[in-house]
Design a protein around this motif. Structure first.
Motif, PDB file in Angstrom:
ATOM      1  N   PRO A   1       0.810  -1.214   0.000  1.00 24.39           N
ATOM      2  CA  PRO A   1       0.000   0.000   0.000  1.00 24.39           C
ATOM      3  C   PRO A   1       0.848   1.271   0.000  1.00 24.39           C
ATOM      4  CG  PRO A   1      -0.780  -1.559   1.643  1.00 24.39           C
ATOM      5  CD  PRO A   1       0.533  -2.084   1.146  1.00 24.39           C
ATOM      6  N   LYS A   2       0.359   2.246  -0.707  1.00 25.90           N
ATOM      7  CA  LYS A   2       0.948   3.589  -0.696  1.00 25.90           C
ATOM      8  C   LYS A   2       0.040   4.427   0.193  1.00 25.90           C
ATOM      9  CE  LYS A   2       2.836   3.224  -5.390  1.00 25.90           C
ATOM     10  NZ  LYS A   2       2.450   1.801  -5.582  1.00 25.90           N
ATOM     11  N   ILE A   3       0.556   4.836   1.347  1.00 28.41           N
ATOM     12  CA  ILE A   3      -0.307   5.451   2.350  1.00 28.41           C
ATOM     13  C   ILE A   3       0.129   6.869   2.697  1.00 28.41           C
ATOM     14  CG2 ILE A   3      -0.863   3.191   3.312  1.00 28.41           C
ATOM     15  CD1 ILE A   3       0.892   3.906   5.744  1.00 28.41           C
ATOM     16  N   LEU A   4      -0.861   7.652   3.116  1.00 27.62           N
ATOM     17  CA  LEU A   4      -0.631   8.971   3.679  1.00 27.62           C
ATOM     18  C   LEU A   4      -0.991   8.899   5.153  1.00 27.62           C
ATOM     19  CD1 LEU A   4      -0.080  12.051   3.478  1.00 27.62           C
ATOM     20  CD2 LEU A   4      -2.527  12.322   2.943  1.00 27.62           C
ATOM     21  N   VAL A   5      -0.081   9.341   6.015  1.00 27.63           N
ATOM     22  CA  VAL A   5      -0.317   9.342   7.456  1.00 27.63           C
ATOM     23  C   VAL A   5      -0.449  10.776   7.947  1.00 27.63           C
ATOM     24  CG1 VAL A   5       0.532   8.634   9.727  1.00 27.63           C
ATOM     25  CG2 VAL A   5       0.989   7.196   7.718  1.00 27.63           C
ATOM     26  N   LEU A   6      -1.549  11.067   8.627  1.00 25.10           N
ATOM     27  CA  LEU A   6      -1.743  12.348   9.306  1.00 25.10           C
ATOM     28  C   LEU A   6      -1.532  12.134  10.793  1.00 25.10           C
ATOM     29  CD1 LEU A   6      -5.030  13.553   7.525  1.00 25.10           C
ATOM     30  CD2 LEU A   6      -2.662  13.759   6.744  1.00 25.10           C
ATOM     31  N   GLY A   7      -0.969  13.134  11.461  1.00 27.73           N
ATOM     32  CA  GLY A   7      -0.656  12.964  12.875  1.00 27.73           C
ATOM     33  C   GLY A   7       0.590  12.128  13.081  1.00 27.73           C
ATOM     34  N   ALA A   8       1.500  12.175  12.116  1.00 26.61           N
ATOM     35  CA  ALA A   8       2.657  11.281  12.122  1.00 26.61           C
ATOM     36  C   ALA A   8       3.701  11.622  13.173  1.00 26.61           C
ATOM     37  CB  ALA A   8       3.315  11.278  10.741  1.00 26.61           C
TER      38      ALA A   8
ATOM     39  N   GLY B   1       2.981  12.420  16.328  1.00 18.52           N
ATOM     40  CA  GLY B   1       2.504  12.045  17.658  1.00 18.52           C
ATOM     41  C   GLY B   1       3.078  10.706  18.084  1.00 18.52           C
ATOM     42  N   GLY B   2       2.834  10.344  19.325  1.00 22.86           N
ATOM     43  CA  GLY B   2       3.393   9.108  19.851  1.00 22.86           C
ATOM     44  C   GLY B   2       2.973   7.875  19.072  1.00 22.86           C
ATOM     45  N   THR B   3       1.701   7.761  18.769  1.00 21.90           N
ATOM     46  CA  THR B   3       1.217   6.622  17.997  1.00 21.90           C
ATOM     47  C   THR B   3       1.543   6.782  16.523  1.00 21.90           C
ATOM     48  OG1 THR B   3      -0.601   6.336  19.581  1.00 21.90           O
ATOM     49  CG2 THR B   3      -0.808   5.218  17.459  1.00 21.90           C
ATOM     50  N   GLY B   4       1.454   7.996  16.010  1.00 19.61           N
ATOM     51  CA  GLY B   4       1.742   8.246  14.609  1.00 19.61           C
ATOM     52  C   GLY B   4       3.150   7.856  14.216  1.00 19.61           C
ATOM     53  N   ARG B   5       4.099   8.129  15.090  1.00 14.56           N
ATOM     54  CA  ARG B   5       5.496   7.759  14.802  1.00 14.56           C
ATOM     55  C   ARG B   5       5.653   6.248  14.658  1.00 14.56           C
ATOM     56  NH1 ARG B   5       9.232  11.648  15.243  1.00 14.56           N
ATOM     57  NH2 ARG B   5       8.532  13.670  16.048  1.00 14.56           N
ATOM     58  N   LEU B   6       4.955   5.515  15.499  1.00 13.81           N
ATOM     59  CA  LEU B   6       5.032   4.060  15.416  1.00 13.81           C
ATOM     60  C   LEU B   6       4.334   3.536  14.170  1.00 13.81           C
ATOM     61  CD1 LEU B   6       4.461   3.164  19.158  1.00 13.81           C
ATOM     62  CD2 LEU B   6       6.569   2.873  17.866  1.00 13.81           C
ATOM     63  N   ILE B   7       3.249   4.180  13.779  1.00 13.15           N
ATOM     64  CA  ILE B   7       2.580   3.794  12.533  1.00 13.15           C
ATOM     65  C   ILE B   7       3.545   3.956  11.362  1.00 13.15           C
ATOM     66  CG2 ILE B   7       0.779   4.474  10.894  1.00 13.15           C
ATOM     67  CD1 ILE B   7      -0.955   5.173  13.389  1.00 13.15           C
ATOM     68  N   VAL B   8       4.248   5.079  11.324  1.00  9.44           N
ATOM     69  CA  VAL B   8       5.197   5.324  10.239  1.00  9.44           C
ATOM     70  C   VAL B   8       6.331   4.305  10.260  1.00  9.44           C
ATOM     71  CG1 VAL B   8       6.879   6.951   9.302  1.00  9.44           C
ATOM     72  CG2 VAL B   8       4.638   7.771  10.063  1.00  9.44           C
ATOM     73  N   SER B   9       6.949   4.106  11.413  1.00  9.19           N
ATOM     74  CA  SER B   9       8.102   3.201  11.471  1.00  9.19           C
ATOM     75  C   SER B   9       7.701   1.765  11.149  1.00  9.19           C
ATOM     76  CB  SER B   9       8.778   3.267  12.848  1.00  9.19           C
ATOM     77  OG  SER B   9       7.903   2.846  13.881  1.00  9.19           O
ATOM     78  N   GLN B  10       6.541   1.330  11.642  1.00  7.19           N
ATOM     79  CA  GLN B  10       6.092  -0.027  11.339  1.00  7.19           C
ATOM     80  C   GLN B  10       5.714  -0.174   9.865  1.00  7.19           C
ATOM     81  OE1 GLN B  10       3.189  -1.756  13.978  1.00  7.19           O
ATOM     82  NE2 GLN B  10       4.175  -0.961  15.817  1.00  7.19           N
TER      83      GLN B  10
END
Length: 222
Positions: free
Chosen positions: A14-21, A23-32
């Motif tokens: 998937p090619k994804i866009l992350v908003l709130g990247a 934040g504490g949870t957002g950073r983990l979403i990006v790294s994972q």
């Protein structure tokens, strides 16, 4: 500002866009997501705060600006919203709903259908299921106005016509993730609970390719 994307990105992922990247949870979403080989873009207010989001394309702009959102959405398959806002005991909160309204309009214009949006325990029909301390002290004293906007945000998502999933984590912690979590929609016997940000990030990313929870609002907890 754009950081280099790893050569290991699989074009089928998937090619994804992350908003709130940032934040504490957002950073983990990006790294994972990067670790899974996803093609990740993030829209942030400050390039400086996003300088450590390795492997993600960084786009700077206002998440409430539909024009900026449309540009960020080009070439994307899905959006993860991990937007948050600080506790606000006195001032009205509108960021979540205004950004989500602009996002939905932009996603429709760019024909991006999958939206996975984090709100939280206390939103919608999960209100009153956070446990004694959360329900009787934290929520009414600190978070009432934040959650009023989360409710508006959820309503916008539900009415969007998109392939949406609203994810309501129980009280967040920074502990290591566990192998198994619960995803609940029947909260009749649930009162209180916690979950790690790591587990939330993993669950969120799983929803990008799984239709189990489309048009539903699972509460996730240990």
């Amino acid at each position: 500002m754009t950081s280099s994307v790893p050569d290991t990105v699989d074009p089928a992922e998937p090619k994804i866009l992350v908003l709130g990247a940032t934040g504490g949870t957002g950073r983990l979403i990006v790294s994972q997501a990067v670790a899974r080989g996803y093609d990740v873009s993030v829209l942030v207010r400050s390039a400086e705060k996003a300088s450590d989001l390795k492997g993600a394309k960084v786009i700077v702009g206002d998440v409430r600006d539909e024009r900026v959102l449309r540009q960020a959405l080009q070439g994307r398959d899905a959006v993860v919203s991990a937007l948050g806002t600080p506790a606000s005991p006195f001032r009205e909160v509108t960021l979540l709903s205004s950004a989500t309204r602009a996002l939905v309009s932009a996603m429709k214009a760019e024909q991006v259908l999958r939206l996975v949006c984090i709100t939280g325990i206390g939103a919608g029909d999960s209100a009153g299921h956070g446990g004694f301390l959360f329900d009787n002290l934290i929520f009414p004293l600190l978070l009432r106005k934040v959650y009023a906007d989360k409710d508006r945000q959820e309503a916008i998502v539900r009415d969007s016509g998109l392939d949406w999933i609203l994810v309501r984590p129980s009280v967040l912690n920074n502990k290591p993730g566990r192998d198994a979590i619960r995803a609940l929609t029947d909260l009749s016997s649930f009162h209180g609970g916690t979950i790690s940000r790591s587990n939330v990030a993993s669950f969120i990313l799983d929803q990008l390719r799984d239709d189990t929870w489309v048009h539903r609002s699972p509460l996730i907890t240990w």
